[in-house]
Write a protein that holds these residues in place. Sequence first.
Motif, PDB file in Angstrom:
ATOM      1  N   ARG A 157       0.760  -1.263   0.018  1.00 43.53           N
ATOM      2  CA  ARG A 157      -0.029  -0.037  -0.018  1.00 43.53           C
ATOM      3  C   ARG A 157       0.841   1.142   0.263  1.00 43.53           C
ATOM      4  O   ARG A 157       1.794   1.490   0.998  1.00 43.53           O
ATOM      5  N   VAL A 158       0.800   2.214  -1.100  1.00 45.15           N
ATOM      6  CA  VAL A 158       1.568   3.291  -1.133  1.00 45.15           C
ATOM      7  C   VAL A 158       0.784   4.593  -0.994  1.00 45.15           C
ATOM      8  O   VAL A 158      -0.242   4.610  -1.697  1.00 45.15           O
ATOM      9  N   ARG A 159       1.166   5.584  -0.365  1.00 44.55           N
ATOM     10  CA  ARG A 159       0.702   6.838   0.014  1.00 44.55           C
ATOM     11  C   ARG A 159       1.353   7.608  -0.690  1.00 44.55           C
ATOM     12  O   ARG A 159       2.781   7.858  -0.005  1.00 44.55           O
ATOM     13  N   TYR A 160       0.852   8.762  -1.630  1.00 45.56           N
ATOM     14  CA  TYR A 160       1.804   9.392  -2.170  1.00 45.56           C
ATOM     15  C   TYR A 160       1.272  10.889  -2.359  1.00 45.56           C
ATOM     16  O   TYR A 160      -0.077  10.898  -2.293  1.00 45.56           O
ATOM     17  N   THR A 161       1.851  12.010  -1.740  1.00 48.12           N
ATOM     18  CA  THR A 161       1.691  13.274  -1.567  1.00 48.12           C
ATOM     19  C   THR A 161       2.652  14.083  -2.444  1.00 48.12           C
ATOM     20  O   THR A 161       3.783  14.096  -2.274  1.00 48.12           O
ATOM     21  N   ASN A 162       1.925  14.949  -3.209  1.00 49.63           N
ATOM     22  CA  ASN A 162       2.625  15.998  -4.184  1.00 49.63           C
ATOM     23  C   ASN A 162       2.287  17.368  -3.483  1.00 49.63           C
ATOM     24  O   ASN A 162       1.172  17.751  -3.672  1.00 49.63           O
ATOM     25  N   THR A 163       3.317  17.854  -2.703  1.00 51.79           N
ATOM     26  CA  THR A 163       2.783  19.178  -1.948  1.00 51.79           C
ATOM     27  C   THR A 163       2.750  20.318  -2.907  1.00 51.79           C
ATOM     28  O   THR A 163       2.285  21.314  -2.697  1.00 51.79           O
ATOM     29  N   GLN A 164       3.425  20.141  -4.217  1.00 50.01           N
ATOM     30  CA  GLN A 164       3.135  21.235  -5.392  1.00 50.01           C
ATOM     31  C   GLN A 164       1.756  21.014  -6.067  1.00 50.01           C
ATOM     32  O   GLN A 164       1.522  21.982  -6.769  1.00 50.01           O
ATOM     33  N   ASP A 165       1.297  19.745  -6.072  1.00 50.85           N
ATOM     34  CA  ASP A 165       0.060  19.770  -6.803  1.00 50.85           C
ATOM     35  C   ASP A 165      -0.717  18.563  -6.102  1.00 50.85           C
ATOM     36  O   ASP A 165      -0.747  17.320  -6.604  1.00 50.85           O
ATOM     37  N   PRO A 166      -1.542  19.003  -5.437  1.00 55.28           N
ATOM     38  CA  PRO A 166      -2.330  17.900  -4.317  1.00 55.28           C
ATOM     39  C   PRO A 166      -3.478  17.219  -5.225  1.00 55.28           C
ATOM     40  O   PRO A 166      -3.815  16.072  -4.629  1.00 55.28           O
ATOM     41  N   LYS A 167      -3.721  17.643  -6.396  1.00 57.12           N
ATOM     42  CA  LYS A 167      -4.572  16.764  -7.088  1.00 57.12           C
ATOM     43  C   LYS A 167      -3.850  15.241  -7.398  1.00 57.12           C
ATOM     44  O   LYS A 167      -4.740  14.512  -7.886  1.00 57.12           O
ATOM     45  N   GLN A 168      -2.708  15.220  -7.534  1.00 59.78           N
ATOM     46  CA  GLN A 168      -1.954  14.321  -7.963  1.00 59.78           C
ATOM     47  C   GLN A 168      -1.638  13.159  -6.719  1.00 59.78           C
ATOM     48  O   GLN A 168      -1.363  12.020  -6.997  1.00 59.78           O
ATOM     49  N   ASP A 169      -2.069  13.551  -5.579  1.00 56.56           N
ATOM     50  CA  ASP A 169      -2.018  12.645  -4.285  1.00 56.56           C
ATOM     51  C   ASP A 169      -2.725  11.286  -4.652  1.00 56.56           C
ATOM     52  O   ASP A 169      -3.806  11.270  -5.184  1.00 56.56           O
ATOM     53  N   PHE A 170      -2.418  10.196  -3.992  1.00 58.07           N
ATOM     54  CA  PHE A 170      -3.185   8.964  -4.054  1.00 58.07           C
ATOM     55  C   PHE A 170      -2.700   7.969  -3.018  1.00 58.07           C
ATOM     56  O   PHE A 170      -1.626   8.091  -2.547  1.00 58.07           O
ATOM     57  N   GLU A 171      -3.609   7.108  -2.651  1.00 56.69           N
ATOM     58  CA  GLU A 171      -3.218   5.924  -2.019  1.00 56.69           C
ATOM     59  C   GLU A 171      -3.577   4.845  -2.690  1.00 56.69           C
ATOM     60  O   GLU A 171      -5.025   4.869  -2.939  1.00 56.69           O
ATOM     61  N   GLN A 172      -2.756   3.782  -2.884  1.00 54.56           N
ATOM     62  CA  GLN A 172      -3.292   2.679  -3.782  1.00 54.56           C
ATOM     63  C   GLN A 172      -2.415   1.526  -3.440  1.00 54.56           C
ATOM     64  O   GLN A 172      -1.343   1.484  -2.837  1.00 54.56           O
ATOM     65  N   THR A 173      -2.874   0.313  -3.798  1.00 56.07           N
ATOM     66  CA  THR A 173      -2.381  -0.866  -3.254  1.00 56.07           C
ATOM     67  C   THR A 173      -1.908  -1.572  -4.704  1.00 56.07           C
ATOM     68  O   THR A 173      -2.468  -1.754  -5.441  1.00 56.07           O
ATOM     69  N   PHE A 174      -0.425  -1.727  -4.483  1.00 52.48           N
ATOM     70  CA  PHE A 174       0.146  -2.358  -5.930  1.00 52.48           C
ATOM     71  C   PHE A 174       0.528  -3.719  -5.654  1.00 52.48           C
ATOM     72  O   PHE A 174       0.924  -3.949  -4.358  1.00 52.48           O
ATOM     73  N   GLN A 175       0.436  -4.599  -6.553  1.00 51.08           N
ATOM     74  CA  GLN A 175       0.798  -6.001  -6.410  1.00 51.08           C
ATOM     75  C   GLN A 175       1.317  -6.517  -7.434  1.00 51.08           C
ATOM     76  O   GLN A 175       1.368  -6.218  -8.444  1.00 51.08           O
ATOM     77  N   SER A 176       2.506  -7.695  -7.232  1.00 53.87           N
ATOM     78  CA  SER A 176       3.101  -8.544  -8.031  1.00 53.87           C
ATOM     79  C   SER A 176       3.453  -9.834  -7.454  1.00 53.87           C
ATOM     80  O   SER A 176       3.226 -10.030  -6.348  1.00 53.87           O
TER      81      SER A 176
END
Length: 178
Positions: free
Chosen positions: A120-139
């Motif tokens: 589970r990855v939580r991503y924060t873009n302080t310059q463009d909050p519209k790009q923030d996400f929290e998503q589970t990646f699997q392989s």
Amino acid sequence: MTWSNYRKLAAWLVLLALLPLFSGCSVYSFTGTSLDPAVKTISIQTFQNTASNGPSFLAQRFTEEFKDYFQRNTTLKLVPRNGDLQFEGQIVAYDFAPAAIQSQNGVDQAGVNRLTIQVRVRYTNTQDPKQDFEQTFQSYGDFPATQDIARINNDPVALRRIMLNIITDAFNKSVANW
């Protein structure tokens, strides 16, 4: 060479010299990132291992691979905290199970085992909050039934391949906007 040919050659040289000016103010780079030029730093917190199983070194190894990948593929400066781009998360699943059953002499047994990792990855873009996400990646990776989980845990190439798929997906979702 005639005067006409010199003029054509000169025109082409001027055009080639001016070509970079016509490319616009794009934020695309050859690594595939599309970062705003204002973004200069990245912070990546240690991914915690909240999976019920898995090797003890998994969180540290995954985090280091994550940092290395972003440092190799961007010009961002890694800072301990409060980067322009921020990543954190947890390893939520580490499952080793039969993927293909085969029958031999009337007995069903695993033909192939599969190791699946979910992060589970939580991503924060302080310059463009519209790009923030929290998503589970699997392989996952498939291994011969003769190869047990202890052997796979001690095979850095096998684990790295699975982790790299997850990291690449997170990279593409965050800085490549794919």
